[in-house]
Design an enzyme around this catalytic site. Sequence first.
Site, PDB file in Angstrom:
ATOM      1  CG  ASN A   1      -7.807  84.586 -27.232  1.00 61.35           C
ATOM      2  OD1 ASN A   1      -7.887  84.783 -28.440  1.00 61.35           O
ATOM      3  ND2 ASN A   1      -8.692  83.861 -26.577  1.00 61.35           N
ATOM      4  CB  CYS A   2     -10.131  88.103 -27.213  1.00 63.04           C
ATOM      5  SG  CYS A   2     -10.604  86.866 -25.991  1.00 63.04           S
TER       6      CYS A   2
ATOM      7  CG  MET B   1     -13.010  89.993 -23.542  1.00 59.15           C
ATOM      8  SD  MET B   1     -11.528  89.570 -22.612  1.00 59.15           S
ATOM      9  CE  MET B   1     -11.980  88.004 -21.897  1.00 59.15           C
TER      10      MET B   1
ATOM     11  CB  CYS C   1     -17.497  85.103 -30.915  1.00 62.62           C
ATOM     12  SG  CYS C   1     -16.910  83.456 -30.526  1.00 62.62           S
TER      13      CYS C   1
ATOM     14  CB  SER D   1     -13.695  85.066 -24.263  1.00 63.16           C
ATOM     15  OG  SER D   1     -12.852  84.969 -23.149  1.00 63.16           O
TER      16      SER D   1
ATOM     17  CG  ASN E   1      -8.819  84.560 -22.699  1.00 62.81           C
ATOM     18  OD1 ASN E   1      -8.183  83.963 -23.561  1.00 62.81           O
ATOM     19  ND2 ASN E   1      -9.349  83.936 -21.680  1.00 62.81           N
TER      20      ASN E   1
ATOM     21  CE1 TYR F   1     -13.966  81.443 -25.193  1.00 56.62           C
ATOM     22  CE2 TYR F   1     -12.967  79.489 -26.142  1.00 56.62           C
ATOM     23  CZ  TYR F   1     -13.481  80.744 -26.293  1.00 56.62           C
ATOM     24  OH  TYR F   1     -13.513  81.326 -27.533  1.00 56.62           O
TER      25      TYR F   1
ATOM     26  CD  GLU G   1     -13.530  78.558 -39.179  1.00 58.06           C
ATOM     27  OE1 GLU G   1     -13.043  79.486 -38.547  1.00 58.06           O
ATOM     28  OE2 GLU G   1     -13.509  78.494 -40.411  1.00 58.06           O
TER      29      GLU G   1
ATOM     30  N   GLY H   1     -19.287  81.457 -33.743  1.00 57.27           N
ATOM     31  CA  GLY H   1     -19.628  82.576 -32.874  1.00 57.27           C
ATOM     32  C   GLY H   1     -19.709  83.843 -33.701  1.00 57.27           C
TER      33      GLY H   1
END
Lengths: 710, 160
Positions: A173-174, A381, A383, A385, A408, A546, A551, A685
């Site tokens: 993910n990020c 991470m 917006c 995390s 993540n 989390y 969105e 975010g």
Amino acid sequence: MKPVVIKRDGSQVPFNALRIAEAVLKASGAARCKGVDAFAIAAEVETSLVGQEQVDIHYIQDAVEACLMKSNHIELARIYIEYRHDRDIARERKSHLNSEIDGLIEQSNASLLNENANKDGKVIPTQRDLLAGIVAKHYAKSHILPRDVVRAHEAGEIHYHDLDYAPFFPMFNCMLIDIKGMFTDGFKMGNAEIEQPKSISTATAVTAQIIAQVASHIYGGTTINGIDTILAPYVTKSFDKHLKTAQQWHIEDAHAYATQQTEIECYNAFQSLEYEVNTLHTANGQTPFVTFGFGLGSDWQSRLIQQSILKNRIAGLGKNRKTAIFPKLVFAIKDGLNHKVDDQNYDIKQLALECASKRMYPDILNYDKVVEVTGSFKTPMGCRSFLDVYYQKSGLDKGELIHDGRNNLGVVSLNLPRIALEADGNIGRFDELLNTRLLLAKKALDTRIERLSEVKASVAPILYMEGACGVRLKADDCIADIFKHGRASISLGYIGLHETVNALYGNEKHIFDCATKQQKALQIITRLKQATQEWSEQSGYAFSLYSTPSENLCDRFCRLDAKRFGVLEGVTDKGYYTNSFHLDVEKAVNPYDKLDFEMAYPPIASGGFICYGEYPNMQHNLKALEDVWDYSYTRVPYYGTNTPIDECYECSFTGEFDCTSKGFVCPSCGNSDPDKVAVTRRVCGYLGSPDARPFNEGKQEEVKRRVKHL
Amino acid sequence: MNYSKYYPIDVLNGEGTRCTLFVSGCIHNCKGCYNQSTWSPDAGELFTDQVADQIIQDLNDQRIKKQGLTLSGGDPLHPANVEQILKLIQRVKRECEGKDIWMWTGYVLSELNKKQKQIIELVDVLIDGKFVKDLADPSLAWRGSSNQVVHYLRKASVNE
Ligand code: SF4
Ligand SMILES: [Zn+2]
């Protein structure tokens, strides 16, 4: 005469008994039952069809089932039905796949094209990415994910995020990029060996390239944690260079010259970086989700970087001086450094306030609260995390606390209102159902870990071999280890706490005014947290809770639930679900009370959170904005300011455009031409420009209903 | 005196976070006035001691800190209001340490009568003058139209 069989897609073929025998044999193989005369059953079915000219395929299958039941092959009948069911689903998916591709070609699938505010579905590279996404999703559902996980995802009980990337592709993910490590140790990008930058302008140029590379290999946000302190040494290098020039040319005040040149160079370097990031188009067909964390550096070099970032943002992008959407800016506030009037960097906090009042970003990280809630200071991470504490072992001692290079692994979110609706207001039933659903979410999350377990470093050299993840693996090394022992996080998300308690306790009293609802909401989140903690203990992976930004999910879950349970007041009637633990956007409270309401949640949902306040134009009253920032300092770790900064290039109005169900309209002249307006709103975010690419319906509705907190 | 609206937390009328009272009664008849409903001295509700107590309490709130009190309207210097406004301001100065007072009036500073001047003695920031539609500019800080003037009367005001 043999009848004609009408197949599912409407085509016609002559009846063939052999087909039936084959299917029955296949099923009996799976059922491990012997002594089934498949041909006898096929013959029996054939006999039952005598006299019919046309027969529907469903009818034949029903007849086979009936025969099996009659001849006492109960188990076999069950397997056959199941087999048939699977085939039906596969077929349905295939036709769904086709219609999705059709929608892309014909540009008719609005939800696909608008799914991500950051993707422009009209351009070819993005379309290629969307196509890959459609296929990846299809393949993952059909061949990778367990059947119950897919079913729950499709039914909207859980949401397996980013299916268009993972698990088909072994992506995570990020992350927080380890820029410092990459710069100091050097790295390769494409065919080029990159060595340590010799000036701030080279450093930012290389940073932009790293971002582009990294963002093409992951699907979530790319964050640089403390860009001011990371890049500070390169400001020094620039300064030394300018000083040398000054001495070479015998400039009288060499120091003043070098200082001024360095300031100019640094400002320009960050201007180019901002442009670069906003014009980048990654292999994922989108502008990368980039976040810069900064603010903690106290030396003059870091200060200069902080000022350059903020001043560039305040100045705006391009000839219209538009608000830059990326990178997301996150400014750290720390008592003793920049929090109070007497702190040495207080002037930069003032600049950050000005910037927030004009450009919405930066959001702020309250240092002490971040440490309290997540164990150590770090930028989120993407917006929102947040990583937990992790020590990189070296020898016998505890090791070094590290953040950069960590990541993540992905998110699976729970549709909490659905559970409440299924429980029909029965609290005990809700708690039970929640437990079952948690197991399912865990199973889904495990597939993410599983997918990355045997992957080699060579799938993403930039991440695993060149240092972005803080490691230098060899091409054939397996990447699995760098995600273990809490180095990476993997997240359980959730949505619609507000609607959940409404579904459980009715809609009479707002949660803001109702202790029972508040208590239950906290208890639910605590239960989720407890689950992630248990999973972490069992598995050694850092499962975290989390608060999903959602969105699309706010729209999707609500739509599915309205379809199944009807339009219920306070639950499904708005067309969207409320973001995670947030106070419902329609509730008119001041930002102070909103903070008090929300402050209980980040410590529990410590793997991801953010709190917002909706403000009027604060450009003339930074003091009042600062009052709320200061109030937040001891209450929440992470706070964002939403303020009206829309612009009309037709009549030069600035302020807040009217948000209608059709789009955004200038309140002063009625203009809504996307080319002549700049509308900026918080989407998930991140900021978005919904004038250029519209929100989905649910989001538009949510934005429409937002009330000011002052 | 009547008042038309009281905001215990306001950030739009004066510097910092404030308590803002919109009183009733105004004789200026500015074209394009946003607050026409406040023109009549009988508009809104009676300004009682309880309301005054509430304002004092809000100004002294330790949780949500206020920089001061804003008086707007209508016109706080309308002849029917001066007495009560003076009383209120005196109370604030007495009971709320360090809070400043901002005031909007349609009169012009140089033309105030004795009674009104007595009030201005205690006001930190005064924005004076009628609202002139042709001179209106939404980008101005604290002013509706450019003929109006922001007088920082007491430089020693908090935070200045
Ligand atoms: S002085 Fe103010 S309240 Fe009175 S008419 Fe003019 S704008 Fe309206
Ligand atoms: Zn306009």
